[in-house]
Write an enzyme that holds these catalytic residues in place. Sequence first.
Site, short mmCIF file in Angstrom:
data_model
loop_
_atom_site.label_atom_id
_atom_site.label_comp_id
_atom_site.label_asym_id
_atom_site.label_seq_id
_atom_site.Cartn_x
_atom_site.Cartn_y
_atom_site.Cartn_z
CG ASP A 94 -1.91 0.70 1.49
OD1 ASP A 94 -1.97 2.21 0.80
OD2 ASP A 94 -3.17 0.46 1.69
NE ARG A 133 -12.73 4.29 6.82
CZ ARG A 133 -12.32 5.33 6.50
NH1 ARG A 133 -11.77 6.32 7.67
NH2 ARG A 133 -11.28 5.96 5.84
CG ASP A 184 -9.65 3.43 -2.22
OD1 ASP A 184 -9.05 2.68 -3.44
OD2 ASP A 184 -9.65 4.20 -1.29
CB CYS A 235 -23.73 23.33 -21.80
SG CYS A 235 -25.30 22.48 -21.88
#
Length: 1025
Positions: free
Chosen positions: A466, A477, A538, A594
């Site tokens: 990672d 978490r 993720d 737009c």
Amino acid sequence: MAADSMEIDDSLYSRQRYVLGDSAMHQMAKSSVFLSGMGGLGIEIAKNIVLAGVKAVTLHDTKQCETWDLGSNFFIRTEDVLSQRRRVEAVCPRVAELNPYVHVDMSSSALDNNTDLSFLRKYQCVILTEARLNLQKRVNEFCHSQQPPIRFIGCDAYGICVRVFCDFGEEFEVSDPTGEEPKEIFVQTITQDNPGVVTCMDNQPHGLQTGQSVVFREVNGMVELNSTVRQVSVLSPHSFAIGDTSQLQPYAHGGFFVLVKTPKTYRFETIGRQLCDPQVLTPDYSKPEAPLQIHAAMLALDDFQEKHSRLPNIGCLQDAEVLLQLTEEVNATLRNKASVNTELVRCLSRTARGTLPPLAAAVGGLASQEVLKALTGKFAPLQQWFYLDAIEIVRPLQSVSAEEFSPRGDRYDGLRACIGESMCLKLHKLRVFMVGCGAIGCEMLKNFALLGVGLAKSSGEVCITDPDLIEKSNLNRQFLFRPHHIQKPKSTTAAEATRDINPDLQVDAHLNKVCPATESIYNDSFYSRLNLVVTALDNVEARRYVDSRCVSNQKPLLDSGTMGTKGHTEIIVPNLTESYNSHRDPPEEEIPFCTLKSFPSVIEHTIQWARDKFENAFVHKPSMYNSFWQTHSSAEVVLQRMQVGESLEGSFQVIKLLSRRPSQWEQCIAIARLKFEKYFKRKALQLLHSFPLDTRLKDGSLFWQSPKRPPAPFDFDLKDPLHFTFIVSTARLFAGIYNIPYSDEDLSEEAVTRILSDVKIPEYRPAEKCIVTDETAKKPDQIKMPLSSEEEREAITQLEQAIATDSVTAERLQMNPLQFEKDDDSNGHIDFIASASALRARMYSIEPADRLKTKRIAGKIIPAIATATAAVAGLVALELIKVVGVYEFESFKNCFFNLAIPVVVLTEPAPVKRTLIRDNIYFSIWDCWTIFGHEDFTLSDFMNAVREKYGIEPTMVVHGVKMLYVPVMPGHSKRLKLTMQKLIKPSAGRRYVDLTVSFAPEADGDDDLPGPPVRYYFSRNGETP
């Protein structure tokens, strides 16, 4: 989140706030919880609710630490066992460390049928694990009888079976049963009738159910509907009736409606009342009777314990028969029942003393979410039982000898009782590669540690990678990390924390991304050493890449993901299932250019507009500026080349930036003020000049009608806090890219007012310009657009002036691009986006969003909560055991759940598709044909080799995007004599290439038939040529 201050610490809780909302977070911060039983299930629940941020938790347990606990409780260490500590004493400080805002205390007093329960009155929720049914009944009765009732949850895990029971009282009010954010849906028409019928614009699905209510806003014509709430009766996916509208004025145009959330009351019964007629959730529709079968078997297990004061012995056939007899007796007393499942009862008897840590993690996640519901009234509660079994794990092991399951006095005894010694050894030897070390990654590593996956002494290994560093918002978490780990790498920190749980694990931590750029590290020989790959990612793009590498290298892949309370797991096994890339979600709909530029209609449009402004001014332009001056070393050379008519890409924009470059804070404030004028006044004046309010389209309908909103320009007012925030944050960002210093004093209202009084705002005259209204038009690339001769002359003049005034210095040819950082409130990034978006919303009369919602949308933040993360990781780790045991296809389960509703759905994975080429020659995504060549091997030799080996001759050969051989292409027949080496020109060290081949159809006029990739090795032994 300290209860007294009631301030939510957004830097810690931001991802969870998006799941639960502030009202639920405040409710939790006032609530106290009593949790009994510090086994594998209890510690999971403790972890999840402390991370979530309740006010206080009392952990209760009376047992001593045993070696056995090391395999189920991740907060018990070997030294706790050796020093004979109580379990609750060992875990309490470690649980408390998870969240400084939560008060964690402990109790080891007896809790039995004689205990005075009045001490429970100070808690809002009581959870019992490892408690006998009689005690659960007694505590539940007490909780149910209180005013207001104390919410009660009972959880049990015995071997392969788990259950959760909830009783939140006679009347439990839920403020928001689903947690889904209501969408604004635009109206096409409303009939003047009884009943009046509403049709959604562009046939958009309304997602409503009959009986729900909606509120109308901004309806023209039938104005009486505005701000009224109407109950709906659904007629079709895009129309519904709203009662009598016949007396209202006729509908003209415009308007939208939004679902009105209405609270719902749920009624609960006590365990005693629910035993005979249980209300159960069905997770696996392939075995709809399982919940009631487990209900009967687990009640019988409790009877067994009452009679024998013990659980059935591991592998004891006599005990299994006794339990079977008891189950038959219990089942006869049930009103709501299924036939007794003999196999399930025998497996439960054999494994009841054991533990499957992943099963505890999965059900612990679900039970913890129920605790949060009990405290907050947010989301629909479980009514009232949840049962889950892992019989698929033990079914193939029934013929294995009983000794396999006997205890050996180590940390794996609980696991061994369920899966046997041989399977434990396979787990120890496993070589796993896990990509990602965030929330799911931390939970997976904990499961690996408890299962003994990848032990050094067995030559196993867990390799993790990672590239990210730990941020404070991760701590909510990613439970292996603590405050002192902030800004350290996730992978190495997680590896250390995992070795604390199980020191025998071999964890190799990397800091790499897994992508084409790192293929030299994660190459085929790396994959050849692995047994399986786990993704803890993720984003979809990274999953697709890892999946393609797993298919190419024939490795199983276990994937999972969460969004808020939702989670999914997908099991991919070579030659059995489809792969992740076999199914594709539809791409996210982009907002038309737009719409963003001129015609926003919802708050998402204004937030995206502000995000784009940030990206363009503070990231893109400074980066372009820097790369221009890195390419062109001096301003003089650029000037000379432009004077002789050369056009240099980006020169116009770069010279404009150079000539207008500010050097003082005062100039940054002035630029911000001019931006305000441009964005929030001139833009509106220009649009209303080009399209006056009464403009009509060719068909006679109004131009400015829903969803188009006409803008209303407004004047600058420093007393308006939004105006002030916009000026200060914009000026700060400009100062940042131009390296201009400023002090806190410079940001004060007086200082800003003083500077602004000197800023001259030029008079505005609308231009005659074309405004894009075509929704399919894309944003033009400014750099690539050709310059007019006037722009070229202007750029040359500006550059001449800059050189003449000595304002071209090394510092001035350098800018400082910003990197959007949503989680640092001090940097002004979200201040800019929130104020710019809110001002634009005000200009277009769009309902504004608060800062929190703006940050979520602008930062593309995925809402996240520990309960869902723990549950997916547990479910994945259960499948890992099956993959290691090389189980049959039928035993694997994918899962989708939403803990909010709550719903859990287990399904079989999609079986692999086999494609017929012809004459009994099939292939699937897992097939790869191989041809070994040599230096002089020609394309013709390759075609013949494929025919001889696989019985079918290729008609077309493609390498990546390069066509090597297509018979109809001119000159391609000559290529048959060329060597493969010459045609492909492999890079040094390349051993093989994967070629796409197709075959002639059986009938003329049909398309060529696809085949599997053909891996061509450049040498006979597959070594590097």
